[in-house]
Design an enzyme around this catalytic site. Structure first.
Site, PDB file in Angstrom:
ATOM      1  CB  CYS A 248      -0.618  -0.350   1.164  1.00 43.77           C
ATOM      2  SG  CYS A 248      -2.685   0.715   1.540  1.00 43.77           S
TER       3      CYS A 248
ATOM      4  CG  ASP B 223      -5.245  -1.869  -5.985  1.00 45.62           C
ATOM      5  OD1 ASP B 223      -5.347  -0.855  -5.609  1.00 45.62           O
ATOM      6  OD2 ASP B 223      -4.354  -2.324  -5.924  1.00 45.62           O
TER       7      ASP B 223
ATOM      8  CG  HIS C 268      -5.294  -1.347  -2.080  1.00 52.11           C
ATOM      9  ND1 HIS C 268      -4.358  -0.965  -2.849  1.00 52.11           N
ATOM     10  CD2 HIS C 268      -5.358  -0.676  -0.931  1.00 52.11           C
ATOM     11  CE1 HIS C 268      -3.960  -0.275  -1.844  1.00 52.11           C
ATOM     12  NE2 HIS C 268      -4.446   0.022  -0.740  1.00 52.11           N
TER      13      HIS C 268
END
Length: 248
Positions: free
Chosen positions: A133, A184, A216
């Site tokens: 991330c 995502d 995600h």
């Protein structure tokens, strides 16, 4: 610049971390050291998501890298102020934009640079960076400096496609692995396809792995009760480990 809602969703995993806290370059770091003989000139630098080095999920993953022969370091590049783990709790309304204003890319990069510099002064010659991330942004930043040896990103945030991808190909020499997924907002299918286009070919090595049915954050905070997410999380770790074994 903003996070997506999935940046602070997920579950906290169970386990007992085995690493220790150390100061490296003036930065608090979680350090997982192999119990077996390991190459003393190599380190995996784990760059965490917004939950930082204190999230048990990250610490357990660092321990897993160590169990496979790589000393692993997670810097606290948020100065003791990561997004708290309970932000994942149902009903929580954490002020993520406010947190990000306090922990900009520029501010959060500086501790990583200090850690890398200190590791090299200690005799580390090969650094494999893995970022999740928010941490994926910092993998690219270090690769732009050619400050690392191998790069892994899992569901990276704040990458500009195609600009950052083109810059990586033009300036960086680190073999690059990207773990991607079905849902995502930060690195959507358009960016995934653009990466494949730009890095075909890439003389230093490129691989993108796509994890069907994952969202995600899956590689760190995935729900292990979901078979597809479990396969994605474990598979993303295995892909990263094999990338380091092959290139670091």
């Amino acid at each position: 610049m903003s996070f997506c809602k999935d940046c602070i969703r997920g579950v906290t995993h169970e386990g007992i971390p085995k690493g220790k806290w150390e100061k490296i370059g003036g930065v608090d770091c979680y350090v997982a050291t192999p119990s077996i003989d390991y190459p003393k000139d190599k380190v995996v630098l784990y760059m965490p998501d917004a939950f930082g080095a204190y999230l048990i999920n990250a610490q357990l993953m660092a321990d897993d890298f160590a169990e496979n022969g790589f000393k692993t370091v997670i810097p606290d590049n948020f100065d003791g102020d990561p997004v708290p783990a309970d932000a994942m709790d149902p009903g929580k309304n954490f002020d993520l934009p406010g947190w990000l204003r306090l922990h900009t890319i520029e501010k959060s990069q500086a501790p990583l640079d200090s850690v890398v510099s200190e590791l090299k002064s200690q005799g580390i010659t090969s650094i494999g960076a893995t970022g999740y991330c928010y941490g994926g942004r910092f993998v690219f930043n270090l690769a732009f400096q050619n400050a690392i040896s191998v790069a892994v990103c899992s569901h990276p945030s704040f990458l500009k496609a195609p600009d950052d991808l083109k810059k990586y190909k033009e300036t960086s020499k680190e073999p690059l692995l990207i773990n991607t997924c079905t849902v995502d907002q930060q690195f959507p299918h358009s960016a995934q396809e653009k990466a494949d286009e730009i890095f075909a070919p890439f003389e230093y090595g490129y691989r993108r792995v796509y994890w069907e049915g994952c969202t995600h954050g899956f590689a760190v905070r995935g729900d292990m009760n979901d078979p597809k997410v479990k396969a994605g999380k474990e598979g993303a770790f295995k892909a990263a480990l094999e990338w380091f074994q092959m290139n670091l």
